[in-house]
Scaffold this motif. Structure first.
Motif: not given
Length: 335
Positions: A286-298
């Protein structure tokens, strides 16, 4: 994080191949900063140099000559990072969902979680039914506090409502091939001490409209209050309108479409990825701070490694829930 970016990029390419769907468009990315004193480099310079990332530097004059519809005059340091681009999030999610179904998975959408009972087996109660499993991965987004607090985890998370704004091109096609950009030189006229980053994506999601937004918004009490009228802050749209008039004369200075978006922020803007300290069969992010989607696979791979007790490919010390020092931040309470 650079290693995570590289692997994420490879995994997005793998998804494109498996799903036979194009989800990434390479555009390059403009990083716009104030001109540094001679011999002084910023963090971007160090990352590019250490990681051998293709890039070039542009003067303000070169920037305006290369791209139509913009005006950046003055002491700017502009870096064009050439590998960046745009992920089609909607297409990516559909691709993952289709692959999940293909491999025997199930999607139960729209089921509000009422309770999670942690034991040797985890019970999840929703408005539609009760599910029991050996283990549970939680990625609850802006509902993280509501779901994790009853499990004994008190995390310093804030939910922020962002106005996602799309601006009409005066001449259609002007910004179709424009790079992604991030401008860190903007100052908030209401709160001069607050950093205000403006970012944008080329015309694509809505033909003829360019996405330009602030990377921040208004803190709200909970995710379910997102669409309440009192949470519809207009200050950021005023800031963006002035920014558009000043730097993007090729766009209308009033947004054509405004859509609400939610960030779930940590104090250091680094996500939380961890295992429950009492119930190891529960892991969460949680707490991706608006930048989590690009790292979703990892991030998905890391969560899988945690839940199966496998070796994790990355050092997670920076992502642990208990890293925060402020009172009440990242604590474990009695269940």
């Amino acid at each position: 994080m650079v290693d995570m970016v590289r692997e994420s990029f490879q995994m997005w390419q793998q998804l494109e191949k498996e799903a036979e769907t194009k989800i990434f468009r390479q555009t390059g990315m403009l990083l716009i900063d104030s001109e540094s004193p001679p011999q002084e480099s910023n963090e971007w310079d160090k990352v590019f140099a250490n990681c051998d990332i293709p890039h070039e530097y542009l003067t303000s004059k070169e920037l305006c000559a290369r791209y139509r519809g913009i005006e950046f005059h003055g002491n700017y340091k502009v870096t064009l990072e050439k590998m960046a681009g745009v992920l089609a999030a909607g297409k990516a999610l559909v691709c993952y969902q289709n692959l999940l179904l293909k491999h025997g998975g199930k999607i139960l959408d729209g089921e509000k979680v009422l309770d999670i009972i942690p034991k040797r087996k985890v019970t999840v109660k929703t408005m539609q039914g009760t599910y029991v499993a050996k283990s549970l991965i939680l990625t609850p987004g802006p509902w993280a506090s509501q779901l994790l607090h009853p499990l004994g985890l008190k995390l310093p998370l804030t939910v922020e409502r962002i106005n996602t704004c799309y601006w009409h091109e005066k001449v259609q096609g002007t910004f179709l091939k424009f790079p992604v950009f991030a401008d860190v030189t903007v100052r908030d006229p209401v709160n001069a001490e607050r950093d205000t980053v403006v970012y944008g994506l080329p015309s694509d999601e809505y033909p003829g409209l360019m996405k330009v937004c602030l990377h921040q918004g208004t803190t709200i009490a909970d995710a379910d209050s997102r669409d309440r009228p009192e949470n519809g802050n207009m200050e950021d749209i005023d800031i963006l309108s002035r920014y558009i008039r000043h730097h993007f004369p090729g766009l209308d200075d009033l947004p054509h479409i405004v859509e609400p978006c939610l960030y779930t922020n940590t104090p250091d803007h680094v996500p939380i990825i961890d295992q429950h300290p009492v119930f190891p069969n529960i892991v969460f992010a949680c707490g991706m701070s608006g930048a989590g989607f690009k790292f979703a696979p990892v991030y998905g791979k890391i969560l899988t490694q945690l839940i199966f007790g496998e070796h994790v490919d990355y050092d997670l010390s920076a992502f642990r829930y208990n890293r925060f020092n402020e009172p009440g931040g990242g604590t474990m309470s009695k269940l």
